[in-house]
Design a protein around this motif. Sequence first.
Motif, short mmCIF file in Angstrom:
data_model
loop_
_atom_site.label_atom_id
_atom_site.label_comp_id
_atom_site.label_asym_id
_atom_site.label_seq_id
_atom_site.Cartn_x
_atom_site.Cartn_y
_atom_site.Cartn_z
N PHE A 81 0.84 -1.19 0.00
CA PHE A 81 0.00 0.00 0.00
C PHE A 81 0.88 1.24 0.00
O PHE A 81 1.85 1.32 0.74
CB PHE A 81 -0.88 -0.02 1.25
N SER A 83 0.55 5.09 0.82
CA SER A 83 -0.41 6.03 1.37
C SER A 83 -0.16 7.42 0.81
O SER A 83 0.86 7.69 0.17
CB SER A 83 -0.35 6.04 2.90
N ILE A 86 2.99 10.26 4.49
CA ILE A 86 3.21 9.97 5.90
C ILE A 86 4.26 10.92 6.44
O ILE A 86 5.32 11.10 5.87
CB ILE A 86 3.60 8.50 6.17
N ILE A 88 7.23 12.05 8.53
CA ILE A 88 8.37 11.39 9.17
C ILE A 88 9.08 12.42 10.05
O ILE A 88 9.50 13.45 9.56
CB ILE A 88 9.36 10.86 8.11
N PHE A 90 11.75 11.80 12.04
CA PHE A 90 13.12 11.49 12.43
C PHE A 90 13.95 11.27 11.16
O PHE A 90 13.41 10.99 10.10
CB PHE A 90 13.14 10.25 13.32
N PRO A 91 15.26 11.45 11.27
CA PRO A 91 16.09 11.29 10.08
C PRO A 91 16.19 9.83 9.68
O PRO A 91 16.56 8.98 10.49
CB PRO A 91 17.45 11.83 10.53
N ILE A 92 15.82 9.53 8.45
CA ILE A 92 15.96 8.16 7.97
C ILE A 92 16.34 8.26 6.49
O ILE A 92 15.82 9.13 5.78
CB ILE A 92 14.66 7.34 8.18
N MET A 97 14.53 3.45 4.39
CA MET A 97 13.08 3.48 4.22
C MET A 97 12.62 2.35 3.30
O MET A 97 11.67 1.65 3.60
CB MET A 97 12.68 4.85 3.64
N MET A 100 12.60 -1.01 4.81
CA MET A 100 11.45 -1.27 5.68
C MET A 100 10.42 -2.12 4.95
O MET A 100 9.68 -2.88 5.58
CB MET A 100 10.79 0.04 6.10
N GLY A 101 10.35 -1.97 3.63
CA GLY A 101 9.41 -2.77 2.85
C GLY A 101 9.69 -4.26 2.94
O GLY A 101 8.83 -5.07 2.63
N LYS A 152 9.42 1.56 -1.73
CA LYS A 152 9.27 0.84 -0.46
C LYS A 152 8.18 -0.22 -0.60
O LYS A 152 8.36 -1.36 -0.15
CB LYS A 152 8.91 1.82 0.65
N SER B 205 7.24 3.37 14.12
CA SER B 205 7.65 4.78 14.10
C SER B 205 7.30 5.47 12.79
O SER B 205 7.33 6.69 12.70
CB SER B 205 9.13 4.93 14.43
N LEU B 206 6.92 4.70 11.76
CA LEU B 206 6.41 5.31 10.53
C LEU B 206 4.94 5.67 10.66
O LEU B 206 4.38 6.33 9.78
CB LEU B 206 6.56 4.36 9.33
N GLU B 210 0.92 2.57 8.60
CA GLU B 210 2.08 2.09 7.85
C GLU B 210 2.54 0.76 8.41
O GLU B 210 2.88 -0.15 7.66
CB GLU B 210 3.22 3.09 7.97
N HIS B 213 0.43 -2.01 7.22
CA HIS B 213 0.75 -2.34 5.82
C HIS B 213 2.05 -3.12 5.70
O HIS B 213 2.32 -3.72 4.67
CB HIS B 213 0.84 -1.07 4.97
N LEU B 214 2.87 -3.09 6.75
CA LEU B 214 4.10 -3.89 6.73
C LEU B 214 3.90 -5.19 7.50
O LEU B 214 4.86 -5.87 7.83
CB LEU B 214 5.26 -3.08 7.32
N ALA B 260 17.53 5.98 13.99
CA ALA B 260 16.26 5.57 14.58
C ALA B 260 16.04 4.07 14.54
O ALA B 260 15.00 3.59 14.96
CB ALA B 260 15.11 6.29 13.87
#
Lengths: 261, 318
Positions: A81, A83, A86, A88, A90-92, A97, A100-101, A152, B205-206, B210, B213-214, B260
Motif C-alpha cells: 500500500f 499512502s 506519511i 516522518i 526522524f532522520p531516515i 526506508m 522497511m518494505g 518501499k 515509528s512510521l 504504515e 501495511h508492513l 532511529a
Amino acid sequence: MKLFTIHNLNGGYGKEAVIRDFSIQINQGDFIGIIGPNGSGKTTLLRLLTRVLRPHSGKLFFEDKDLTHLSLKEFCRKVAFVSQDIPIHFPISVFEMVLMGRTPHLKRLQKHSHKDYRIAEESLSKTDALHLRNNKIDELSAGERQRVMIAKALAQTPVLLFLDEPTSHLDIGHQIQIMNLIQKLNRHNGVTVVLVLHDLNLAGEYCSRLILMNEGNIFREGTVEEVLTYQNIEEVYKTIVVVKENPISQKPYVILVSGEK
Amino acid sequence: MRTRSVFIILFVLFGLAVWLGISYGSVSIPFRELLSENNRQILYLRLSRVIMALIAGCGLSVSGIILQALLKNPLADPYLLGTSSGAGLGAVMALLLGLSGFFLPFFAWLGAILSVILVLYLSRENTTFSSQSLILSGVIVSIALSSVLVLILSLSPNETLHGILWWLWGNLQILDLRLLVFVSFFVLCGTLLTFFFSQDLNAISLGEEEAIHLGISIESVKIILIATASLMTASLVCICGVIGFVGLMVPHMMRRVTGANHNLLLPATCLASGVFMIVCDTLSRTIYPPIEIPIGVITSMLGTPVFFWLFKKKRDGI
C-alpha cells in the motif's frame, strides 16, 4: 484470473458502516481506478481491503484463500500500500526506508540479507530513484518522495498494489511521471494496481476499469467509457460537466463548467 | 564501521563507569584493598549499587523508547502512564497502615500498576488506545493521584510520611537483595522482549497504519509493549523512587548517534544509560558524604543542561 474477491463487504469506523454491501472482483493484471466525491468511502474501502480496518461482515478471498485464514504478515508479502503522505519526524535515509518494505519477509530478529538489499536496490531502480539512496527522506521533493514510497511498497514484492491518491501533491509533470511509472509496473512487472484518484481525467487516461463510488457503494463500475459519462458524473458529483474525447488517446475527457458566465 | 566504533566507545565507557562506581564511595579505599577480605562487604555493597544503577538505567530508557515510539511523541517519558504518583500514593498508604519492610515496595508496586490500569481504562476507545488520549489520561491520573498524596501528607502528623517525598526523588540504596533480584528479573525480561520487537518498533515509528501495511499486528504489539514498559517502570519506581530524565534524555542522545533503527538504538541506549546512571549514583554518594543526594536530583541537574545544549545545536542546524 481471480486475485482478490470481495463479497458483500460491510465496514467502517466503530459501529457505523461507511461501506455497505460492496462486492467486486479484482483480477490479475487489472489497473482499477476508484473515483467518487469526498466522503463516498474511497479511503475507507482501501483501509478495509488492506486490513487496517476489520470488516463488520462480508467474505474476502485473496488468491482463493479466505482472508480470515491468512495472517496479516503473509498478506503483506503479497499486497502493498502506498499512502497519500506519511509525516516522518526522524532522520531516515531513502535506502533504510525502502528496506522497511522487507519487514513482512523477515522473521523476528532476522537481519537483512544480501537478497533484501538487492531487492531494495532493484525497487529503487524500478522507480528511477536509485541515485537518491543516501539522501534523507525529509530532504526530498514531493515527487522524489512519492517515488521512494512506491519503491518501499515494491520492496514487499507485491502482486497487488494499492495506492491512495498517488498524485495529490504533485504538479502535472510529476503527476504524469508517477502515473507512467505505475503503468510500467502494471504492464511490465505484472503488478495488479488498484488506486484512488481524484483527477477524473488521469483516471480515464490510465485505468482499464473504473469504480465510481457514491455513499459507500458502487454507483457504476466498468470500462472508462461506461463510467465517465456526463450523466453519471453529474448525478454523483452534483455539478455540471461536459465529456469530450481526448484527441490523442480517444479516451473520455471531463471538462468542468463554472456556475456563472 | 561507524556502528562498531560507537559500540566500542560505549563498552569502554561502561567499563570505566563500573570501575568508578566500585572505587569511589563515601569512604575512600584504594582499589587493591577493596578486593581484600576485610572490605568484602563494602565491595558487595558498591557492586550491588552498580548493578542497580545499570538495571534502573536500562529499564527506564527502554520504557522511554517504547512509549516514544508507540505514542509518536519524543517527549514521552516512562512515568507518563501515572506510575510515579501511583507508586507514591501506594507507599504512603502502606506507611499509614503501619506497614513497612517488604510491604512498602509491594504497595508502591501495586499503586503503580493500578494507576497504569486506570490510565489504560480511561483512554480506551473500543479495543484500541490512541496516543493522544493515553497522554491526556496519563497526565490527568498523575495530577489526581499526586494531589491525593500531598493532601495525605499535609494532614498527617506522622513525620515518617515526609520521608516519602525524599524517597520519591530516587535513590539506589538496596535495602534487601531480594528486591534487586526481583526488579532485575522484570527489567531483563522486559528489555529482551522489547529487543525481540525492534522490527515492530521500527515499523510503528512510521505510523500505525504504515505498520499494519508492513504486516505488524499493531493492537497486540501495542498491548504487549505498553504492559512491558509499565511493569518495568512500576518495579523500578517501587524500589528506587522516581529518577527523572534518564528515560527521556538517553534515548534522545542515542538516536542522534545510532539513528532511529531500534536494532541498534536499544542496545546502545541500555549501555549509555547504564554509564550515565552509574556515574550519577557515584556522584550522589561522594559529593557530600555521608549525606546521599537523591539520584533524581543529579540526573536532572546533569541532564537538563546537556539536553538544552543538544536542542540548541539542533536548532542551529549542526
